[in-house]
Design an enzyme around this catalytic site. Structure first.
Site, mmCIF file in Angstrom:
data_model
loop_
_atom_site.group_PDB
_atom_site.id
_atom_site.type_symbol
_atom_site.label_atom_id
_atom_site.label_comp_id
_atom_site.label_asym_id
_atom_site.label_seq_id
_atom_site.Cartn_x
_atom_site.Cartn_y
_atom_site.Cartn_z
ATOM 1 N N ARG A 137 -127.316 -28.120 13.202
ATOM 2 C CA ARG A 137 -128.493 -27.361 12.787
ATOM 3 C C ARG A 137 -128.743 -27.379 11.273
ATOM 4 N NH1 ARG A 137 -128.610 -22.316 13.390
ATOM 5 N NH2 ARG A 137 -130.850 -22.124 13.804
ATOM 6 N N GLY B 258 -137.075 -16.607 22.441
ATOM 7 C CA GLY B 258 -137.195 -16.929 21.021
ATOM 8 C C GLY B 258 -136.855 -15.803 20.081
ATOM 9 N N GLU C 231 -137.104 -14.510 28.558
ATOM 10 C CA GLU C 231 -136.118 -15.593 28.604
ATOM 11 C C GLU C 231 -135.264 -15.633 27.329
ATOM 12 O OE1 GLU C 231 -138.557 -18.833 31.344
ATOM 13 O OE2 GLU C 231 -138.665 -18.996 29.158
ATOM 14 N N PRO C 232 -134.488 -14.607 27.051
ATOM 15 C CA PRO C 232 -133.634 -14.656 25.858
ATOM 16 C C PRO C 232 -132.470 -15.626 26.048
ATOM 17 C CG PRO C 232 -133.195 -12.661 27.118
ATOM 18 C CD PRO C 232 -134.363 -13.344 27.789
ATOM 19 N N GLY C 233 -132.167 -16.375 24.996
ATOM 20 C CA GLY C 233 -131.024 -17.278 25.018
ATOM 21 C C GLY C 233 -130.156 -17.054 23.800
ATOM 22 N N ARG C 234 -130.676 -17.482 22.647
ATOM 23 C CA ARG C 234 -129.974 -17.270 21.382
ATOM 24 C C ARG C 234 -129.617 -15.796 21.186
ATOM 25 N NH1 ARG C 234 -131.081 -20.221 16.577
ATOM 26 N NH2 ARG C 234 -133.009 -20.931 17.567
ATOM 27 N N TYR D 19 -132.488 -28.897 10.347
ATOM 28 C CA TYR D 19 -133.584 -28.120 9.776
ATOM 29 C C TYR D 19 -133.119 -27.035 8.818
ATOM 30 C CZ TYR D 19 -132.632 -26.009 14.418
ATOM 31 O OH TYR D 19 -132.051 -25.522 15.557
ATOM 32 N N CYS E 1 -119.684 -39.420 8.427
ATOM 33 C CA CYS E 1 -120.171 -40.426 7.479
ATOM 34 C C CYS E 1 -121.678 -40.298 7.247
ATOM 35 C CB CYS E 1 -119.813 -41.812 8.001
ATOM 36 S SG CYS E 1 -119.931 -43.092 6.738
ATOM 37 N N TYR F 260 -126.813 -23.107 20.368
ATOM 38 C CA TYR F 260 -127.262 -24.418 19.905
ATOM 39 C C TYR F 260 -126.238 -25.149 19.041
ATOM 40 C CZ TYR F 260 -131.594 -22.574 21.673
ATOM 41 O OH TYR F 260 -132.542 -22.005 22.486
#
Length: 428
Positions: free
Chosen positions: A327, A246, A287-290, A331, A358, A387
């Site tokens: 994204r 995160g 657990e790094p992802g982004r 949000y 549309c 993402y």
């Protein structure tokens, strides 16, 4: 304008990313186009090894593949010596087909199906992170059928509200993820009663795009208390503590954080609590992802229609939008962008970047400062490595873009552009 975290620079007139001319990439492969920098990905993996794995004993890093996963990405992570976390049968299958070592795979998910767990157990996945008590019975049943003893972690919901968008919080009290603190000892007793399950420790995950480290410190304290009580009540020694990921990255003007901004306090707090409670220091997993892939990606678009509403707004439409980057619509995520073919021209105009789909909510960037925009210009949107491809869709029956990987100034396709035939492939 400061281009955040990108290798490359500026040529005479075009934006260069990871040693490649982005205008030429758009001409060669078409747009919309996802572009990923292998150089940046490997640089981030190197930082993980230098500032975490090699710096501290008993540590492990696994890539959170939901951020961005293809077979080629799995091969890169494998070559860097990191593990991988997956959250679905599809992600697990991708890892299997990329010959990723299964002992280094951690399988997450709040509602894993029997088929998914069977795929994991048959292929000897390294860890299953148990999200709810009934999942234990399902794992026990399948593991018994295959006569395998499965290693698990229990995902604990620490009940912490953190400063990020509510859609990407995962550790608050009413989260759909994890075992509530009030139920943990009941779940532990059940776990110890099962024959085909080997509990190694605990896992927590607080959310995504977190920009401060204090929440990780608070979560470690909660987990240390559980570790102490598990030892006192049951004689259980925690061998592994997975602290999730995160870690936030800069999308617009916020400052980026080095990995050790997050990991140093985590390790310090684990060590301090283990000494205080007389606990054996467990293997600490991140657990790094982004954080690995976010800034490694850009998306290229071609400018189409320009619609000026006098005294109100100028809409600049591109040939992509919420299908390749949902994204902002989901949000309110914010992005920065430039015109690749006018990188040196002054940004004197305020426009809103609209997608072609549309939906009125199909807006990529509100009130963006750009040079004079003309149809045919190439727009570069930054920090789209995480993402974007993962969350893309075929709404309006539009094919997904290709993905191109860059390395040392050379480009290669790692995901082919979809066609209309791909769209109807499964229709009957």
């Amino acid at each position: 304008m400061r281009i955040m975290g990108y290798s490359g620079g500026v040529s005479v007139s075009n934006f260069i990313f990871s040693g490649c001319d982005t205008v030429e990439l758009a001409k060669k492969y078409g747009t919309p186009l996802y572009v990923m920098s292998e150089d940046h990905i490997r640089e981030r993996c190197g930082e993980i090894k230098r500032d975490f794995i090699n710096k501290y004993p008993k540590t492990k890093a696994v890539y959170a593949s939901k951020a961005f996963l293809t077979k080629e990405m799995a091969r890169i992570i494998k070559s860097e010596g990191l593990g991988m976390d997956v959250v679905s049968g599809g992600e697990l299958y991708t890892a299997i087909k990329a010959d990723f070592p299964m002992e280094d795979v951690i399988f997450h998910g709040n509602n894993k199906t029997k088929d998914e767990l069977t795929l994991a157990i048959k292929n000897n996945v390294g860890r299953i992170v148990v999200d709810y008590v009934e999942e234990l019975d399902l794992i026990e049943e399948i593991a018994k059928e295959y006569n395998k003893r499965m290693k698990i972690l229990l995902r604990i919901n620490p009940g912490l509200d953190i400063q990020t968008h509510k859609y990407i919080q995962t550790g608050q009290k009413d989260s759909k993820f994890g075992i509530p603190l009030d139920n943990i000892y009941e779940v532990l007793e059940k776990t110890f009663s099962l024959k085909y399950i080997d509990l190694l420790g605990f896992h927590f995950h607080l959310g995504s795009q977190i920009l401060d480290n204090e929440s990780y410190i608070m979560a470690v304290r909660i987990m240390a208390d559980i570790m102490k009580n598990a030892k006192g009540k049951y004689g259980f020694v925690t061998k592994e503590l997975n602290t999730g990921g995160g870690y936030g990255i800069p999308y617009t003007e916020e400052a980026g954080k080095d990995l050790n901004y997050f990991t140093d306090p985590i390790i310090n707090e684990v060590d301090k609590n283990c000494v205080e409670y007389n606990l054996e220091r467990p293997l600490v997993i991140i657990e790094p992802g982004r954080w690995i892939v976010g800034e490694a990606g850009i998306t290229l678009y071609t400018i189409g229609n320009i619609k000026k509403i006098p005294k109100l707004k100028t809409y600049v439409s591109v040939d992509g939008g919420m299908l390749d980057n949902p994204r902002p619509s989901l949000y309110g995520a914010k992005y920065q962008a430039v015109l690749a073919n006018k990188i040196n021209e002054p940004a004197n105009n305020t426009v809103t970047i609209a997608g072609k789909y549309c939906e009125s909510g199909d807006i990529l960037i509100w009130d963006l400062r750009l040079p004079k925009v003309e149809s045919g210009d190439i727009l570069v949107v930054f920090t789209t490595g995480a993402y974007n491809y993962s969350m893309s869709s075929n709404y309006n029956r539009i094919p997904r873009p290709a993905v191109v990987m860059l390395s040392q100034g050379k480009d290669r396709v790692i995901v082919k552009r979809e066609t209309y035939e791909d769209i109807i492939r499964n229709d009957i």
